[in-house]
Design a protein around this motif. Structure first.
Motif, mmCIF file in Angstrom:
data_model
loop_
_atom_site.group_PDB
_atom_site.id
_atom_site.type_symbol
_atom_site.label_atom_id
_atom_site.label_comp_id
_atom_site.label_asym_id
_atom_site.label_seq_id
_atom_site.Cartn_x
_atom_site.Cartn_y
_atom_site.Cartn_z
ATOM 1 N N SER A 189 0.836 -1.200 0.000
ATOM 2 C CA SER A 189 0.000 0.000 0.000
ATOM 3 C C SER A 189 0.870 1.250 0.000
ATOM 4 N N THR A 227 -2.974 7.226 -3.871
ATOM 5 C CA THR A 227 -2.653 6.321 -2.777
ATOM 6 C C THR A 227 -3.530 5.079 -2.872
ATOM 7 N N TYR A 228 -2.891 3.940 -2.944
ATOM 8 C CA TYR A 228 -3.579 2.651 -2.994
ATOM 9 C C TYR A 228 -3.566 2.096 -1.570
ATOM 10 N N GLU A 229 -4.748 2.053 -0.961
ATOM 11 C CA GLU A 229 -4.862 1.787 0.466
ATOM 12 C C GLU A 229 -4.781 0.297 0.784
ATOM 13 N N LYS A 232 -7.589 -2.584 0.093
ATOM 14 C CA LYS A 232 -8.468 -2.169 -0.999
ATOM 15 C C LYS A 232 -8.091 -2.887 -2.298
#
Length: 259
Positions: A189, A227-229, A232
């Motif tokens: 992430s 932003t790739y959480e 997710k």
């Protein structure tokens, strides 16, 4: 203190008990509860640059939503089976129609896309929404940019693009093609400046940027990041028509979040 049952109360009980038994017997005639309808979930996405208008989506001839070009729905509950998905224009004329498969408790994405610059097609893919490992996100690429070469996902670094393993796709050669959607791959992430690239040199086809479809195409890069959480799941959808003179229809990359 003792409780006494008087003769009068005995008489009441004698009447009440048979009545209760009679009422209980009648309950056998109550209707059976309605059967539980098995359902899956379908996310719809309008990626057909050949229909750069608002369209209606129908499942078994029931309208389930309206989508502008580049817009995706959330997941819709759809009865399990083989329903017919249609894409209609504003005059309610059908531009594309296809049977899709929906299994109980499964999730899918269905895309309207442009097989050519003047036609509309439909494609369906199963969505693996199993949670990624701790501290990870999952991402895939879906290639629906008509005329664009095979693509992969890369991360822009100071040293140049670095490919993300196991994420590549080709434009669908037919309605039965399967390589237009990669599988989901796990990535740590955090913020990324992702690029949709092609070839051994990872030449940029389009920048993902912030995932809203505003990234530059051609060989240029965008400085925006997304932003790739953790936890997710995302799809990077590449749509448009390579070489279109209309900037709105040129290849763009947008990010769909699945959870």
């Amino acid at each position: 203190m003792k409780t006494f049952i008087t003769p009068f109360r005995h008489a009441l009980l004698a009447v009440a008990l048979p009545a209760a038994f009679a009422f209980s017997a009648c309950s056998d005639d109550d209707p059976d509860p309605a059967p539980v309808v098995e359902q899956g979930r379908v996310l719809l996405s309008h990626a057909a640059a050949s229909a750069n208008i608002q369209v209606k989506a129908l499942i078994n001839d029931t309208e389930v939503g309206q989508l502008n070009y580049g817009q995706s729905s959330g997941y819709l509950n759809v009865n399990a089976g083989t329903p017919t998905l249609k894409i209609n224009n504003s005059a309610n004329q059908t531009a594309a129609s296809q049977t899709i498969t929906v299994a109980k408790d499964q999730s899918y994405s269905a895309f309207a896309y442009a097989p050519t610059a003047t036609t509309v097609g439909l494609l369906q893919v199963t969505d693996d929404l199993a949670a990624p490992a701790s501290g990870q996100a999952k991402v895939r690429v879906v290639h629906l940019a008509q005329g664009a070469p095979a693509v992969k996902l890369s991360q822009q670094t100071i040293a140049g693009p670095v490919d993300i393993p196991n994420i590549s796709a080709t434009f669908p050669a037919s309605a039965t093609a399967t390589t237009w959607a990669s599988g989901f791959a796990s990535v740590p992430s955090g913020p990324y400046n992702l690029l949709v690239t092609t070839g051994a040199t990872s030449a940029t086809v389009v920048a993902v940027g912030d995932g809203t479809g505003t990234g530059l195409n051609g060989t240029a890069t965008a400085t925006a990041t997304k932003t790739y959480e953790a936890g997710k799941i995302y799809t990077v959808l590449v749509r448009g028509i390579l070489g279109s003179i209309d900037p709105a229809l040129q290849p763009r990359a947008v990010v769909i979040q699945h959870n």
